[in-house]
Design an enzyme around this catalytic site. Structure first.
Site, PDB file in Angstrom:
ATOM      1  N   SER A 330       0.874  -0.997   0.013  1.00 14.23           N
ATOM      2  CA  SER A 330      -0.037   0.119  -0.034  1.00 14.23           C
ATOM      3  C   SER A 330       0.847   1.216  -0.069  1.00 14.23           C
ATOM      4  CB  SER A 330      -0.747  -0.046   1.204  1.00 14.23           C
ATOM      5  OG  SER A 330      -0.191   0.065   2.448  1.00 14.23           O
ATOM      6  N   LYS A 373      -5.838   2.905   9.243  1.00 11.29           N
ATOM      7  CA  LYS A 373      -5.019   4.142   8.795  1.00 11.29           C
ATOM      8  C   LYS A 373      -5.603   5.481   8.872  1.00 11.29           C
ATOM      9  CE  LYS A 373      -2.750   0.810   5.473  1.00 11.29           C
ATOM     10  NZ  LYS A 373      -2.860   0.312   4.006  1.00 11.29           N
TER      11      LYS A 373
END
Length: 431
Positions: A330, A373
Protein backbone atom coordinates in the site's frame (compact mmCIF):
# COMPACT_ATOMS: atom_id res chain seq x y z
CA UNK A 1 -16.13 -20.48 16.44
CA UNK A 2 -14.21 -17.29 16.07
CA UNK A 3 -10.81 -15.72 16.43
CA UNK A 4 -10.50 -12.15 17.57
CA UNK A 5 -7.50 -10.02 16.74
CA UNK A 6 -6.48 -8.83 20.17
CA UNK A 7 -5.46 -5.19 20.68
CA UNK A 8 -4.73 -5.54 24.38
CA UNK A 9 -4.91 -8.89 26.14
CA UNK A 10 -6.53 -7.62 29.33
CA UNK A 11 -9.18 -5.74 27.37
CA UNK A 12 -10.01 -8.89 25.42
CA UNK A 13 -10.33 -10.90 28.63
CA UNK A 14 -12.78 -8.34 30.02
CA UNK A 15 -14.72 -8.45 26.76
CA UNK A 16 -14.89 -12.24 26.78
CA UNK A 17 -16.07 -12.27 30.39
CA UNK A 18 -18.82 -9.89 29.31
CA UNK A 19 -19.82 -12.32 26.55
CA UNK A 20 -20.01 -15.13 29.10
CA UNK A 21 -22.08 -12.97 31.44
CA UNK A 22 -24.42 -11.91 28.64
CA UNK A 23 -24.99 -15.50 27.51
CA UNK A 24 -25.38 -16.85 31.04
CA UNK A 25 -22.37 -19.18 30.76
CA UNK A 26 -19.32 -19.91 32.85
CA UNK A 27 -16.02 -18.40 31.71
CA UNK A 28 -12.64 -20.13 31.57
CA UNK A 29 -9.34 -18.97 30.07
CA UNK A 30 -6.71 -21.22 28.46
CA UNK A 31 -3.33 -19.64 27.67
CA UNK A 32 -1.72 -21.03 24.52
CA UNK A 33 1.26 -18.68 24.23
CA UNK A 34 4.49 -20.69 24.00
CA UNK A 35 2.75 -24.09 23.99
CA UNK A 36 5.04 -26.41 22.02
CA UNK A 37 3.95 -29.85 23.21
CA UNK A 38 0.92 -31.60 21.73
CA UNK A 39 0.34 -33.22 25.13
CA UNK A 40 -0.53 -29.76 26.53
CA UNK A 41 -3.65 -29.95 24.36
CA UNK A 42 -4.41 -33.68 24.29
CA UNK A 43 -3.05 -34.68 27.70
CA UNK A 44 -0.61 -37.45 28.68
CA UNK A 45 -1.34 -41.17 28.68
CA UNK A 46 -1.89 -42.52 32.16
CA UNK A 47 1.03 -44.94 31.77
CA UNK A 48 3.40 -42.00 32.31
CA UNK A 49 4.38 -40.80 35.78
CA UNK A 50 2.68 -37.51 36.62
CA UNK A 51 0.21 -37.80 33.74
CA UNK A 52 -2.46 -35.08 33.52
CA UNK A 53 -5.33 -34.22 31.20
CA UNK A 54 -4.70 -31.57 28.56
CA UNK A 55 -5.42 -27.87 29.07
CA UNK A 56 -8.77 -28.16 27.30
CA UNK A 57 -10.14 -30.86 29.61
CA UNK A 58 -8.64 -29.11 32.64
CA UNK A 59 -10.44 -25.95 31.55
CA UNK A 60 -13.71 -27.88 31.28
CA UNK A 61 -13.19 -29.26 34.79
CA UNK A 62 -12.50 -25.76 36.12
CA UNK A 63 -15.63 -24.38 34.45
CA UNK A 64 -17.76 -27.20 35.88
CA UNK A 65 -20.12 -27.19 32.92
CA UNK A 66 -20.28 -28.64 29.42
CA UNK A 67 -21.05 -25.34 27.64
CA UNK A 68 -18.72 -22.61 28.97
CA UNK A 69 -17.20 -19.69 27.12
CA UNK A 70 -13.58 -20.81 26.67
CA UNK A 71 -11.03 -18.11 25.82
CA UNK A 72 -8.06 -19.48 23.88
CA UNK A 73 -5.55 -16.72 24.58
CA UNK A 74 -2.74 -15.91 22.10
CA UNK A 75 -3.48 -18.68 19.64
CA UNK A 76 -1.08 -17.08 17.15
CA UNK A 77 1.83 -17.80 19.52
CA UNK A 78 1.56 -21.59 19.56
CA UNK A 79 5.02 -23.13 19.49
CA UNK A 80 6.32 -24.84 16.35
CA UNK A 81 5.87 -28.56 16.04
CA UNK A 82 8.81 -30.86 16.76
CA UNK A 83 9.48 -34.27 18.28
CA UNK A 84 6.82 -33.40 20.92
CA UNK A 85 4.19 -33.15 18.17
CA UNK A 86 2.42 -30.17 16.66
CA UNK A 87 0.08 -28.31 19.07
CA UNK A 88 -1.55 -26.40 16.20
CA UNK A 89 -2.61 -29.68 14.59
CA UNK A 90 -4.00 -30.86 17.92
CA UNK A 91 -6.12 -27.69 18.05
CA UNK A 92 -7.81 -28.72 14.80
CA UNK A 93 -9.83 -31.39 16.59
CA UNK A 94 -10.75 -28.90 19.33
CA UNK A 95 -12.11 -26.22 16.97
CA UNK A 96 -13.50 -28.25 14.08
CA UNK A 97 -17.28 -28.58 14.63
CA UNK A 98 -17.23 -31.81 12.62
CA UNK A 99 -14.75 -33.45 15.01
CA UNK A 100 -14.95 -31.85 18.44
CA UNK A 101 -18.07 -33.77 19.44
CA UNK A 102 -15.73 -36.77 19.80
CA UNK A 103 -12.58 -35.01 21.05
CA UNK A 104 -10.23 -37.61 22.49
CA UNK A 105 -7.97 -36.68 25.39
CA UNK A 106 -5.11 -39.15 25.94
CA UNK A 107 -5.57 -39.10 29.70
CA UNK A 108 -9.31 -39.86 29.57
CA UNK A 109 -9.02 -42.34 26.75
CA UNK A 110 -12.65 -41.88 25.74
CA UNK A 111 -14.39 -39.38 23.41
CA UNK A 112 -15.46 -36.09 25.03
CA UNK A 113 -18.08 -33.72 23.59
CA UNK A 114 -16.80 -30.14 23.06
CA UNK A 115 -19.46 -29.15 20.55
CA UNK A 116 -21.42 -27.01 23.03
CA UNK A 117 -18.40 -24.94 24.08
CA UNK A 118 -18.18 -21.34 22.77
CA UNK A 119 -14.54 -20.91 21.80
CA UNK A 120 -13.20 -17.36 21.53
CA UNK A 121 -9.54 -17.13 20.54
CA UNK A 122 -7.35 -14.03 20.59
CA UNK A 123 -4.46 -13.18 18.30
CA UNK A 124 -2.39 -10.19 17.25
CA UNK A 125 -1.53 -11.39 13.75
CA UNK A 126 -3.03 -14.00 11.45
CA UNK A 127 0.13 -14.83 9.51
CA UNK A 128 1.54 -17.14 12.20
CA UNK A 129 -1.64 -19.22 12.46
CA UNK A 130 -1.49 -22.29 10.19
CA UNK A 131 -3.93 -22.18 7.29
CA UNK A 132 -5.92 -25.32 8.20
CA UNK A 133 -6.45 -23.98 11.72
CA UNK A 134 -7.43 -20.52 10.48
CA UNK A 135 -9.98 -22.06 8.10
CA UNK A 136 -11.91 -23.39 11.09
CA UNK A 137 -12.34 -19.93 12.59
CA UNK A 138 -14.35 -16.86 11.83
CA UNK A 139 -12.07 -13.82 11.85
CA UNK A 140 -13.38 -10.66 13.50
CA UNK A 141 -11.10 -7.63 13.16
CA UNK A 142 -11.08 -5.28 16.15
CA UNK A 143 -9.67 -1.85 15.19
CA UNK A 144 -8.33 0.75 17.59
CA UNK A 145 -10.31 3.30 19.56
CA UNK A 146 -10.74 6.89 18.46
CA UNK A 147 -9.64 9.71 20.77
CA UNK A 148 -13.25 10.41 21.70
CA UNK A 149 -13.84 6.75 22.54
CA UNK A 150 -10.72 6.69 24.71
CA UNK A 151 -11.90 9.80 26.54
CA UNK A 152 -15.25 8.20 27.39
CA UNK A 153 -13.58 4.93 28.44
CA UNK A 154 -11.26 6.86 30.73
CA UNK A 155 -14.07 8.89 32.29
CA UNK A 156 -16.40 5.94 32.81
CA UNK A 157 -14.01 3.14 33.78
CA UNK A 158 -10.28 3.85 33.96
CA UNK A 159 -10.36 6.75 36.41
CA UNK A 160 -12.62 4.84 38.82
CA UNK A 161 -10.45 1.74 38.61
CA UNK A 162 -7.26 3.70 39.33
CA UNK A 163 -9.00 5.52 42.21
CA UNK A 164 -9.49 2.20 43.96
CA UNK A 165 -5.91 1.11 43.22
CA UNK A 166 -4.39 4.33 44.58
CA UNK A 167 -6.59 4.54 47.68
CA UNK A 168 -7.99 7.95 46.78
CA UNK A 169 -11.61 9.05 46.71
CA UNK A 170 -13.47 11.08 44.14
CA UNK A 171 -13.42 14.08 46.49
CA UNK A 172 -9.60 14.09 46.68
CA UNK A 173 -8.82 14.20 42.94
CA UNK A 174 -10.64 15.38 39.84
CA UNK A 175 -9.61 15.05 36.21
CA UNK A 176 -10.74 17.65 33.70
CA UNK A 177 -11.61 16.55 30.17
CA UNK A 178 -8.69 18.65 28.92
CA UNK A 179 -6.28 16.69 31.12
CA UNK A 180 -7.53 13.32 29.90
CA UNK A 181 -7.42 14.50 26.29
CA UNK A 182 -3.87 15.75 26.79
CA UNK A 183 -2.79 12.36 28.17
CA UNK A 184 -4.40 10.66 25.17
CA UNK A 185 -2.78 12.91 22.56
CA UNK A 186 0.54 13.92 24.15
CA UNK A 187 1.58 10.98 26.33
CA UNK A 188 0.14 7.88 24.66
CA UNK A 189 -0.15 6.68 21.09
CA UNK A 190 -1.74 3.26 20.91
CA UNK A 191 -4.73 1.38 19.53
CA UNK A 192 -5.99 0.34 22.98
CA UNK A 193 -6.02 2.03 26.38
CA UNK A 194 -3.38 0.14 28.37
CA UNK A 195 -0.83 2.97 28.44
CA UNK A 196 -3.61 5.49 29.00
CA UNK A 197 -4.62 3.69 32.18
CA UNK A 198 -0.97 3.48 33.23
CA UNK A 199 -0.49 7.25 32.86
CA UNK A 200 -3.71 7.96 34.75
CA UNK A 201 -2.38 5.71 37.50
CA UNK A 202 0.88 7.68 37.58
CA UNK A 203 -1.07 10.89 38.16
CA UNK A 204 -3.14 9.18 40.85
CA UNK A 205 -0.08 7.91 42.73
CA UNK A 206 1.62 11.31 42.54
CA UNK A 207 -1.49 12.91 44.04
CA UNK A 208 -1.83 10.17 46.67
CA UNK A 209 1.73 10.83 47.85
CA UNK A 210 1.02 14.53 48.24
CA UNK A 211 -2.19 13.80 50.14
CA UNK A 212 -0.35 11.41 52.44
CA UNK A 213 2.26 14.09 53.12
CA UNK A 214 -0.55 16.53 53.98
CA UNK A 215 0.72 18.86 51.27
CA UNK A 216 -2.73 19.09 49.68
CA UNK A 217 -6.22 17.90 50.52
CA UNK A 218 -7.68 17.90 47.02
CA UNK A 219 -6.23 18.12 43.51
CA UNK A 220 -7.91 19.22 40.33
CA UNK A 221 -5.79 17.97 37.44
CA UNK A 222 -5.77 20.14 34.33
CA UNK A 223 -3.78 19.89 31.11
CA UNK A 224 -1.21 22.36 32.45
CA UNK A 225 -0.45 20.18 35.48
CA UNK A 226 0.66 17.11 33.51
CA UNK A 227 4.17 18.26 32.60
CA UNK A 228 5.17 18.48 36.28
CA UNK A 229 3.82 14.96 36.92
CA UNK A 230 4.41 12.99 33.71
CA UNK A 231 7.32 14.97 32.30
CA UNK A 232 7.73 16.56 28.89
CA UNK A 233 5.40 15.68 26.00
CA UNK A 234 6.27 12.31 24.50
CA UNK A 235 4.39 12.65 21.22
CA UNK A 236 3.77 15.57 18.93
CA UNK A 237 1.84 15.98 15.71
CA UNK A 238 4.89 15.37 13.51
CA UNK A 239 3.08 16.10 10.28
CA UNK A 240 1.57 19.34 11.52
CA UNK A 241 5.02 20.56 12.63
CA UNK A 242 6.92 19.44 9.53
CA UNK A 243 7.32 21.92 6.71
CA UNK A 244 6.59 20.82 3.18
CA UNK A 245 9.70 19.90 1.23
CA UNK A 246 10.17 18.30 -2.21
CA UNK A 247 10.83 14.57 -2.00
CA UNK A 248 8.98 13.87 1.27
CA UNK A 249 5.55 12.21 1.35
CA UNK A 250 3.48 10.90 4.25
CA UNK A 251 2.10 7.39 3.86
CA UNK A 252 -0.17 5.36 6.09
CA UNK A 253 0.68 1.89 7.41
CA UNK A 254 -1.16 -0.90 9.19
CA UNK A 255 0.43 -2.52 12.26
CA UNK A 256 -0.82 -5.32 14.56
CA UNK A 257 -1.67 -2.71 17.20
CA UNK A 258 -3.35 -0.18 14.93
CA UNK A 259 -2.33 2.20 12.18
CA UNK A 260 0.69 4.47 11.94
CA UNK A 261 2.09 7.16 9.68
CA UNK A 262 5.08 6.41 7.48
CA UNK A 263 7.38 9.02 5.94
CA UNK A 264 8.78 8.33 2.47
CA UNK A 265 11.88 10.35 1.62
CA UNK A 266 13.57 10.65 -1.76
CA UNK A 267 16.89 12.29 -2.63
CA UNK A 268 18.79 12.79 -5.90
CA UNK A 269 22.52 12.23 -6.32
CA UNK A 270 24.78 12.22 -9.39
CA UNK A 271 24.73 8.81 -11.01
CA UNK A 272 23.43 6.83 -13.97
CA UNK A 273 19.70 6.33 -13.33
CA UNK A 274 19.72 3.73 -10.55
CA UNK A 275 17.13 3.37 -7.79
CA UNK A 276 18.54 2.90 -4.26
CA UNK A 277 16.24 1.63 -1.49
CA UNK A 278 16.95 1.70 2.26
CA UNK A 279 14.96 1.40 5.48
CA UNK A 280 14.57 -2.39 5.91
CA UNK A 281 11.94 -2.67 3.19
CA UNK A 282 10.32 -6.00 2.45
CA UNK A 283 10.06 -7.48 -1.03
CA UNK A 284 6.58 -6.08 -1.65
CA UNK A 285 7.59 -2.52 -0.76
CA UNK A 286 10.70 -2.81 -2.91
CA UNK A 287 8.51 -3.80 -5.83
CA UNK A 288 6.21 -0.85 -5.09
CA UNK A 289 9.20 1.50 -5.24
CA UNK A 290 10.38 -0.03 -8.52
CA UNK A 291 6.90 0.34 -10.01
CA UNK A 292 6.63 3.95 -8.79
CA UNK A 293 10.01 4.80 -10.31
CA UNK A 294 9.01 3.22 -13.62
CA UNK A 295 5.73 5.18 -13.70
CA UNK A 296 7.63 8.44 -13.05
CA UNK A 297 10.07 7.67 -15.87
CA UNK A 298 7.25 6.71 -18.23
CA UNK A 299 5.45 10.00 -17.50
CA UNK A 300 8.55 12.19 -17.42
CA UNK A 301 7.39 14.25 -20.41
CA UNK A 302 3.98 14.91 -18.84
CA UNK A 303 5.61 15.82 -15.52
CA UNK A 304 8.07 18.18 -17.16
CA UNK A 305 11.14 16.19 -16.11
CA UNK A 306 14.13 16.54 -18.43
CA UNK A 307 15.43 13.18 -19.72
CA UNK A 308 18.98 14.20 -18.76
CA UNK A 309 17.87 14.53 -15.16
CA UNK A 310 16.94 10.84 -15.00
CA UNK A 311 19.94 9.63 -16.99
CA UNK A 312 22.54 11.44 -14.89
CA UNK A 313 21.00 10.96 -11.45
CA UNK A 314 20.49 8.17 -8.95
CA UNK A 315 17.27 8.27 -6.90
CA UNK A 316 17.57 7.20 -3.27
CA UNK A 317 14.27 6.30 -1.55
CA UNK A 318 14.47 5.92 2.22
CA UNK A 319 11.85 5.09 4.85
CA UNK A 320 12.97 6.34 8.30
CA UNK A 321 12.94 4.19 11.43
CA UNK A 322 15.39 1.91 9.68
CA UNK A 323 15.54 -0.54 12.58
CA UNK A 324 11.91 -1.51 12.01
CA UNK A 325 11.17 -3.97 9.16
CA UNK A 326 8.47 -2.69 6.82
CA UNK A 327 6.44 -4.40 4.15
CA UNK A 328 3.03 -4.29 2.57
CA UNK A 329 1.19 -3.55 -0.68
CA UNK A 330 0.00 0.00 0.00
CA UNK A 331 2.99 2.34 -0.34
CA UNK A 332 2.97 2.77 -4.10
CA UNK A 333 1.15 6.11 -4.19
CA UNK A 334 3.34 7.65 -1.48
CA UNK A 335 6.52 6.48 -3.23
CA UNK A 336 5.34 7.82 -6.58
CA UNK A 337 4.54 11.22 -5.10
CA UNK A 338 7.82 11.31 -3.20
CA UNK A 339 9.87 10.65 -6.37
CA UNK A 340 7.79 12.90 -8.63
CA UNK A 341 7.89 15.67 -6.01
CA UNK A 342 11.67 15.46 -5.87
CA UNK A 343 12.16 15.57 -9.64
CA UNK A 344 9.59 18.31 -10.32
CA UNK A 345 10.43 20.43 -7.28
CA UNK A 346 6.76 20.50 -6.22
CA UNK A 347 6.50 19.89 -2.47
CA UNK A 348 3.95 17.40 -1.11
CA UNK A 349 1.50 19.08 1.27
CA UNK A 350 2.46 18.35 4.88
CA UNK A 351 -1.19 18.02 5.95
CA UNK A 352 -1.91 15.23 3.44
CA UNK A 353 -1.41 11.50 4.01
CA UNK A 354 -2.01 8.80 1.44
CA UNK A 355 -2.27 5.07 0.97
CA UNK A 356 -2.79 2.85 -2.05
CA UNK A 357 -0.87 0.68 -4.49
CA UNK A 358 -0.24 1.64 -8.12
CA UNK A 359 0.06 -0.27 -11.36
CA UNK A 360 2.44 0.46 -14.24
CA UNK A 361 -0.48 2.16 -16.00
CA UNK A 362 -0.74 4.61 -13.12
CA UNK A 363 -3.97 3.19 -11.67
CA UNK A 364 -4.49 3.14 -7.90
CA UNK A 365 -5.63 -0.20 -6.50
CA UNK A 366 -7.55 -0.77 -3.21
CA UNK A 367 -5.91 -1.64 0.10
CA UNK A 368 -6.93 -2.96 3.51
CA UNK A 369 -6.88 -1.56 7.02
CA UNK A 370 -8.61 1.68 6.02
CA UNK A 371 -10.06 2.44 9.45
CA UNK A 372 -6.78 1.87 11.29
CA UNK A 373 -4.85 4.02 8.82
CA UNK A 374 -7.37 6.85 8.92
CA UNK A 375 -7.36 6.91 12.73
CA UNK A 376 -3.55 6.99 12.67
CA UNK A 377 -3.67 10.02 10.38
CA UNK A 378 -6.07 11.75 12.73
CA UNK A 379 -3.82 11.07 15.73
CA UNK A 380 -0.81 12.49 13.89
CA UNK A 381 -2.49 15.81 13.07
CA UNK A 382 -3.37 15.07 9.43
CA UNK A 383 -6.33 16.96 7.99
CA UNK A 384 -6.56 15.42 4.50
CA UNK A 385 -6.42 11.74 3.57
CA UNK A 386 -6.18 10.26 0.07
CA UNK A 387 -7.67 6.80 -0.39
CA UNK A 388 -8.19 4.58 -3.46
CA UNK A 389 -11.51 5.14 -5.19
CA UNK A 390 -12.38 1.47 -4.82
CA UNK A 391 -12.08 1.79 -1.02
CA UNK A 392 -15.02 4.19 -0.87
CA UNK A 393 -17.12 1.30 0.45
CA UNK A 394 -14.97 1.30 3.61
CA UNK A 395 -15.99 4.84 4.54
CA UNK A 396 -18.82 3.58 6.73
CA UNK A 397 -16.31 1.68 8.89
CA UNK A 398 -14.66 4.95 9.93
CA UNK A 399 -16.24 6.51 13.05
CA UNK A 400 -18.48 9.50 12.36
CA UNK A 401 -16.46 11.87 14.54
CA UNK A 402 -13.28 10.98 12.62
CA UNK A 403 -15.02 11.53 9.29
CA UNK A 404 -16.09 14.99 10.41
CA UNK A 405 -12.53 16.03 11.26
CA UNK A 406 -10.92 14.83 8.02
CA UNK A 407 -11.21 15.67 4.35
CA UNK A 408 -11.21 12.61 2.08
CA UNK A 409 -10.06 12.51 -1.53
CA UNK A 410 -10.81 9.38 -3.54
CA UNK A 411 -8.20 8.79 -6.22
CA UNK A 412 -8.37 6.43 -9.15
CA UNK A 413 -4.99 7.19 -10.74
CA UNK A 414 -1.75 9.00 -10.01
CA UNK A 415 -2.87 12.12 -11.88
CA UNK A 416 -5.64 12.67 -9.33
CA UNK A 417 -3.16 12.06 -6.53
CA UNK A 418 -0.81 14.71 -7.89
CA UNK A 419 -3.59 17.26 -8.19
CA UNK A 420 -4.47 16.85 -4.52
CA UNK A 421 -1.07 16.39 -2.88
CA UNK A 422 1.49 18.37 -4.86
CA UNK A 423 1.96 22.08 -4.40
CA UNK A 424 2.36 24.65 -7.20
CA UNK A 425 5.10 24.31 -9.76
CA UNK A 426 8.33 26.12 -8.86
CA UNK A 427 9.72 28.85 -11.06
CA UNK A 428 12.71 26.68 -11.92
CA UNK A 429 12.57 22.91 -12.37
CA UNK A 430 15.52 20.96 -10.82
CA UNK A 431 18.32 20.21 -13.26
Amino acid sequence: YEIRLSLVGSEMCIRDRSIAKATGRKFVRVSLGGTHDEAEIRGHRRTYVGALPGNIIQGMKKAGTHNPVMMLDEIDKLGAGGFHGDPASAMLEVLDPEQNSTFRDNYLGVPYDLSKVMFIATANVLDTIPGPLRDRMEVIQLPGYTAQEKLQIAKRYLVDRQLKSSGLTGEQIEFTDDALSAIIHDYTREAGVRNLEREIGNVMRHTAARVAEATIEKARIGAGDLAAILGALRFEAEVALRKSAPGVATGLAWTPVGGDILFIEAARTPGNGKLILTGQLGEVMKESAQAAFTVVKARSAELGIAPELLEKSDIHVHVPAGATPKDGPSAGVAMFLSISSLLTGRAVRSDVAMTGEITLRGLVTPIGGVKEKVLAALRAGITTVMLPERNRRDLEDIPADAREQLTFHWIGDVDAAMQVALGPKPEAVPV
